[in-house]
Design a protein around this motif. Structure first.
Motif, PDB file in Angstrom:
ATOM      1  N   ASP A 160       0.820  -1.208   0.000  1.00 48.70           N
ATOM      2  CA  ASP A 160       0.000   0.000   0.000  1.00 48.70           C
ATOM      3  C   ASP A 160       0.858   1.264   0.000  1.00 48.70           C
ATOM      4  N   ARG A 161       2.142   1.123  -0.271  1.00 49.11           N
ATOM      5  CA  ARG A 161       3.020   2.287  -0.301  1.00 49.11           C
ATOM      6  C   ARG A 161       2.699   3.167  -1.498  1.00 49.11           C
ATOM      7  N   GLY A 162       2.730   4.464  -1.304  1.00 51.11           N
ATOM      8  CA  GLY A 162       2.457   5.402  -2.379  1.00 51.11           C
ATOM      9  C   GLY A 162       3.580   5.451  -3.398  1.00 51.11           C
ATOM     10  N   ALA A 163       3.304   6.088  -4.534  1.00 52.01           N
ATOM     11  CA  ALA A 163       4.289   6.154  -5.613  1.00 52.01           C
ATOM     12  C   ALA A 163       5.549   6.884  -5.170  1.00 52.01           C
ATOM     13  N   GLY A 164       5.389   7.960  -4.402  1.00 53.79           N
ATOM     14  CA  GLY A 164       6.558   8.691  -3.939  1.00 53.79           C
ATOM     15  C   GLY A 164       7.446   7.850  -3.053  1.00 53.79           C
ATOM     16  N   GLY A 203      11.146   1.972  -8.795  1.00 60.58           N
ATOM     17  CA  GLY A 203       9.927   2.612  -8.314  1.00 60.58           C
ATOM     18  C   GLY A 203       8.909   2.742  -9.423  1.00 60.58           C
ATOM     19  N   ARG A 204       9.372   3.156 -10.596  1.00 64.15           N
ATOM     20  CA  ARG A 204       8.495   3.260 -11.768  1.00 64.15           C
ATOM     21  C   ARG A 204       7.962   1.888 -12.149  1.00 64.15           C
ATOM     22  N   ALA A 205       8.845   0.879 -12.139  1.00 69.14           N
ATOM     23  CA  ALA A 205       8.431  -0.478 -12.498  1.00 69.14           C
ATOM     24  C   ALA A 205       7.348  -0.985 -11.551  1.00 69.14           C
ATOM     25  N   ALA A 206       7.520  -0.742 -10.256  1.00 74.35           N
ATOM     26  CA  ALA A 206       6.528  -1.206  -9.276  1.00 74.35           C
ATOM     27  C   ALA A 206       5.180  -0.541  -9.501  1.00 74.35           C
ATOM     28  N   VAL A 207       5.178   0.750  -9.828  1.00 79.98           N
ATOM     29  CA  VAL A 207       3.922   1.459 -10.101  1.00 79.98           C
ATOM     30  C   VAL A 207       3.237   0.865 -11.328  1.00 79.98           C
ATOM     31  N   LEU A 208       4.000   0.552 -12.367  1.00 75.42           N
ATOM     32  CA  LEU A 208       3.405  -0.016 -13.576  1.00 75.42           C
ATOM     33  C   LEU A 208       2.872  -1.418 -13.331  1.00 75.42           C
ATOM     34  N   VAL A 209       3.621  -2.233 -12.601  1.00 71.67           N
ATOM     35  CA  VAL A 209       3.159  -3.593 -12.305  1.00 71.67           C
ATOM     36  C   VAL A 209       1.888  -3.539 -11.469  1.00 71.67           C
ATOM     37  N   ARG A 210       1.842  -2.637 -10.486  1.00 65.27           N
ATOM     38  CA  ARG A 210       0.632  -2.491  -9.658  1.00 65.27           C
ATOM     39  C   ARG A 210      -0.562  -2.158 -10.533  1.00 65.27           C
ATOM     40  N   ALA A 211      -0.402  -1.195 -11.446  1.00 67.59           N
ATOM     41  CA  ALA A 211      -1.505  -0.815 -12.325  1.00 67.59           C
ATOM     42  C   ALA A 211      -1.914  -1.974 -13.224  1.00 67.59           C
ATOM     43  N   ALA A 212      -0.932  -2.747 -13.706  1.00 68.64           N
ATOM     44  CA  ALA A 212      -1.240  -3.885 -14.582  1.00 68.64           C
ATOM     45  C   ALA A 212      -2.014  -4.959 -13.827  1.00 68.64           C
ATOM     46  N   LEU A 224       3.913   8.910 -11.738  1.00 70.49           N
ATOM     47  CA  LEU A 224       5.284   8.834 -12.221  1.00 70.49           C
ATOM     48  C   LEU A 224       6.087  10.051 -11.771  1.00 70.49           C
ATOM     49  N   ALA A 225       5.427  11.201 -11.687  1.00 69.95           N
ATOM     50  CA  ALA A 225       6.107  12.394 -11.167  1.00 69.95           C
ATOM     51  C   ALA A 225       6.468  12.203  -9.699  1.00 69.95           C
ATOM     52  N   GLU A 226       5.573  11.544  -8.946  1.00 70.43           N
ATOM     53  CA  GLU A 226       5.843  11.284  -7.535  1.00 70.43           C
ATOM     54  C   GLU A 226       7.006  10.306  -7.375  1.00 70.43           C
TER      55      GLU A 226
END
Length: 383
Positions: free
Chosen positions: A296-300, A311-320, A331-333
């Protein structure tokens, strides 16, 4: 096309090695990836040569010219010749006399036609000499030009000679076949009918093929067919192509480079590091991305803890995994977090706090700082 044109063919090292073999009365033919990729207009990474010269004669010819020869696979007819630092893998024409699904017993041959018949796909059985003249014993050029992937000869025979060819079929489908043309039905039937043979193949070989497949521009269609044919479940139980399909789309939408480990995190599967015999570095990264994507960690915070790339990879995998788009601000965060530096050090809280209490206070301050969008200063945190 009867002649291939490529800058690598004109290289002095290429001409020298081929010229030495030809001057000794032997054939020197490039084969496989260097020919296939050049004809497809794709990068070439290595230069594999085939010849009617036996390994010992190749060694004699090259050493007489002052070149270093390494017997890298001499029992299978292969030696590596070094011209400076550039390696050339030279293999004697061969024919299979016995196979068991994992390895082959070979005899040397004087005929390129026999060498071609033991190869896996028609597009890999195209040769050329140092002048670029095409030698196509099995008429593989029409398949290559149509980007049509077919096994040499009877598909089921090629698969049973080496069950790893099942995975190679899907890998080559992802990299070189025309998806609009569909998958060759004979080849697919042979792969599906012999999927149990993959249990004979080492985890290292399977893992290498899977990572090469996942590095393709868009591996999802090939992996989807693997799933339908029962191949995916055989090598990676529990894996699901659906998040991978979404991830590839998200990569394209966000301009993110393809990354096999990131894609494997989306694909999932039970005990992937063991089943694919990943390196320690690959296994740790896979576990980190999989855990971060489900946290549940935020993107930042992901950017702060994992760095910009992961960090970017984890955000994309979460969305997928949940099938949603990536918010632009996420992605900015990530980028903001990756460049942030926590302003409080342990010594700022000493000697008032020690041991476990010090650690707990540092963690609490860090969470406050992250929650502020990395905005709170050292003074504000310590106040």
């Amino acid at each position: 096309m009867t002649r291939l044109s490529a800058s690598w063919l004109d290289a002095p090292a290429v001409q020298r090695v081929c010229g030495l073999l030809e001057a000794a009365g032997f054939r020197a033919l490039f084969v496989g990836g260097c020919v296939r990729n050049t004809l497809l207009g794709q990068p070439v990474s290595d230069h594999d040569l085939s010849t009617d010269a036996r390994p010992e004669r190749v060694t004699e010819v090259m050493q007489a010219a002052g070149l270093k020869v390494v017997p890298t696979g001499i029992e299978h007819g292969t030696v590596t010749v070094l011209v400076g630092r550039e390696p050339f893998e030279i293999t004697t024409f061969r024919r299979d006399v016995e196979t068991d699904g994992r390895r082959a017993v070979v005899h040397f041959s004087d005929r390129v036609e026999e060498d071609a018949r033991r190869r896996d796909f028609t597009m890999n059985a195209i040769y050329c000499d140092r002048l670029g003249l095409i030698v196509d014993p099995l008429n593989g050029m029409p398949d290559l030009q149509a980007r049509r992937l077919r096994f040499v000869g009877t598909a089921v025979n090629r698969v049973r000679e080496d069950y790893l060819r099942i995975l190679r079929f899907f890998r080559f489908s992802a990299w070189y076949a025309d998806p609009a043309d569909g998958i060759d039905p004979e080849a697919l039937a042979a792969c599906a009918a012999n999927v149990e043979g993959l249990h004979q193949i080492s985890a290292e070989r399977i893992g290498a093929e899977v990572l090469k497949l996942l590095a393709a521009p868009d591996p999802a269609p090939a992996v989807a067919v693997m799933q339908t044919a029962g191949v995916l479940a055989a090598i990676l139980p529990g894996a699901d192509v659906s998040p991978l399909t979404v991830l590839v789309h998200l990569e394209q939408m966000t301009g993110t480079a393809s990354d096999p480990i990131m894609r494997l995190a989306a694909l999932g599967g039970e005990a992937a590091p063991q089943r694919l015999r990943l390196s320690r570095t690959e296994a740790r990264r896979l576990d980190t991305l999989a855990e971060a994507a489900r946290s549940d960690r935020g993107a930042g915070e992901l950017g702060f803890r994992l760095g910009a790339v992961d960090g970017r990879a984890a955000v994309l995998v979460r969305a997928a995994l949940i099938g949603v788009a990536v918010p632009p601000e996420a992605l900015a965060e990530v980028a903001l977090g990756a460049n942030a530096h926590f302003p409080v050090a342990a010594h700022d809280l000493m000697p008032g706090l020690q041991g476990a209490a010090l650690g707990a206070r540092m963690r609490a301050l860090e969470q406050r700082w992250i929650a502020s969008g990395f905005a709170l200063s050292r003074a504000e945190l310590l106040a």
